[in-house]
Design a protein around this motif. Structure first.
Motif, PDB file in Angstrom:
ATOM      1  N   ALA A   1     -14.303 -28.268   0.325  1.00 31.27           N
ATOM      2  CA  ALA A   1     -12.999 -28.690   0.825  1.00 31.27           C
ATOM      3  C   ALA A   1     -12.749 -28.137   2.219  1.00 31.27           C
ATOM      4  CB  ALA A   1     -11.903 -28.206  -0.131  1.00 31.27           C
ATOM      5  N   LEU A   2     -13.747 -27.468   2.786  1.00 30.59           N
ATOM      6  CA  LEU A   2     -13.593 -26.848   4.092  1.00 30.59           C
ATOM      7  C   LEU A   2     -14.054 -27.792   5.198  1.00 30.59           C
ATOM      8  CD1 LEU A   2     -15.021 -23.309   3.289  1.00 30.59           C
ATOM      9  CD2 LEU A   2     -12.638 -24.048   3.257  1.00 30.59           C
ATOM     10  N   SER A   3     -13.459 -27.609   6.368  1.00 33.26           N
ATOM     11  CA  SER A   3     -13.884 -28.389   7.527  1.00 33.26           C
ATOM     12  C   SER A   3     -15.202 -27.825   8.053  1.00 33.26           C
ATOM     13  CB  SER A   3     -12.819 -28.303   8.623  1.00 33.26           C
ATOM     14  OG  SER A   3     -12.826 -27.007   9.211  1.00 33.26           O
ATOM     15  N   PRO A   4     -15.913 -28.600   8.844  1.00 30.13           N
ATOM     16  CA  PRO A   4     -17.145 -28.071   9.439  1.00 30.13           C
ATOM     17  C   PRO A   4     -16.908 -26.798  10.259  1.00 30.13           C
ATOM     18  CG  PRO A   4     -17.086 -30.445   9.672  1.00 30.13           C
ATOM     19  CD  PRO A   4     -15.738 -30.021   9.138  1.00 30.13           C
ATOM     20  N   SER A   5     -15.797 -26.706  10.942  1.00 25.90           N
ATOM     21  CA  SER A   5     -15.476 -25.503  11.726  1.00 25.90           C
ATOM     22  C   SER A   5     -15.290 -24.294  10.821  1.00 25.90           C
ATOM     23  CB  SER A   5     -14.201 -25.720  12.550  1.00 25.90           C
ATOM     24  OG  SER A   5     -14.388 -26.736  13.485  1.00 25.90           O
ATOM     25  N   GLN A   6     -14.633 -24.494   9.698  1.00 27.50           N
ATOM     26  CA  GLN A   6     -14.421 -23.394   8.758  1.00 27.50           C
ATOM     27  C   GLN A   6     -15.743 -22.934   8.145  1.00 27.50           C
ATOM     28  OE1 GLN A   6     -11.545 -25.544   6.404  1.00 27.50           O
ATOM     29  NE2 GLN A   6      -9.916 -24.120   6.996  1.00 27.50           N
ATOM     30  N   VAL A   7     -16.578 -23.876   7.762  1.00 26.39           N
ATOM     31  CA  VAL A   7     -17.878 -23.532   7.183  1.00 26.39           C
ATOM     32  C   VAL A   7     -18.718 -22.783   8.206  1.00 26.39           C
ATOM     33  CG1 VAL A   7     -20.050 -24.479   6.293  1.00 26.39           C
ATOM     34  CG2 VAL A   7     -17.870 -25.432   5.526  1.00 26.39           C
ATOM     35  N   SER A   8     -18.707 -23.242   9.439  1.00 22.67           N
ATOM     36  CA  SER A   8     -19.485 -22.599  10.493  1.00 22.67           C
ATOM     37  C   SER A   8     -18.982 -21.182  10.763  1.00 22.67           C
ATOM     38  CB  SER A   8     -19.429 -23.436  11.771  1.00 22.67           C
ATOM     39  OG  SER A   8     -20.235 -22.866  12.765  1.00 22.67           O
ATOM     40  N   ALA A   9     -17.663 -20.996  10.800  1.00 23.29           N
ATOM     41  CA  ALA A   9     -17.097 -19.663  11.019  1.00 23.29           C
ATOM     42  C   ALA A   9     -17.471 -18.719   9.881  1.00 23.29           C
ATOM     43  CB  ALA A   9     -15.578 -19.749  11.172  1.00 23.29           C
TER      44      ALA A   9
END
Length: 117
Positions: free
Chosen positions: A36-44
């Protein structure tokens, strides 16, 4: 000289094929809906997992984004209890803190390893 041109053409062709594979992979991952996370959140989360507790400025540098963007991403992950901020032991400044992953972020659905203490 001809071999340089041939190698250059092969490189361009390889890059084009790689791009197509990456686009298809990204599409497949989006359709799976595994997070449910955005790509930016997963990357962070992945960066903090890999490099340990990070200041916002360091995270922004690793992610190649500005500090305001990194701040928003960290804040959104804090709201989900996936990150927590702790005082930065290297400085006495009140506003300095590190972001580190939480036990909740180690759930298999987020794909982050357990924090090492």
């Amino acid at each position: 000289m001809k071999s340089v041109v041939v190698e250059s053409e092969r490189s361009v062709e390889t890059a084009a094929r790689l791009r197509l594979v990456m686009v298809r992979l990204a599409r497949a991952l989006r359709h799976q809906g595994s997070t449910a996370l955005s790509p930016s959140q997963v990357s962070a989360l992945a960066s903090i997992d890999e490099f340990g507790p990070l200041r916002i400025s360091a995270l922004a540098a690793f992610e190649s984004v500005g500090a305001p963007v990194a701040t928003r991403v960290v804040a959104s992950l804090e709201e989900l209890d996936l990150l927590k901020r702790t005082d930065d032991p290297k400085t006495s400044a009140r506003r300095s803190s590190n972001s580190q992953i939480t036990a909740e972020s180690c759930s298999p659905r987020f794909g982050v390893n357990a924090p090492s203490d």
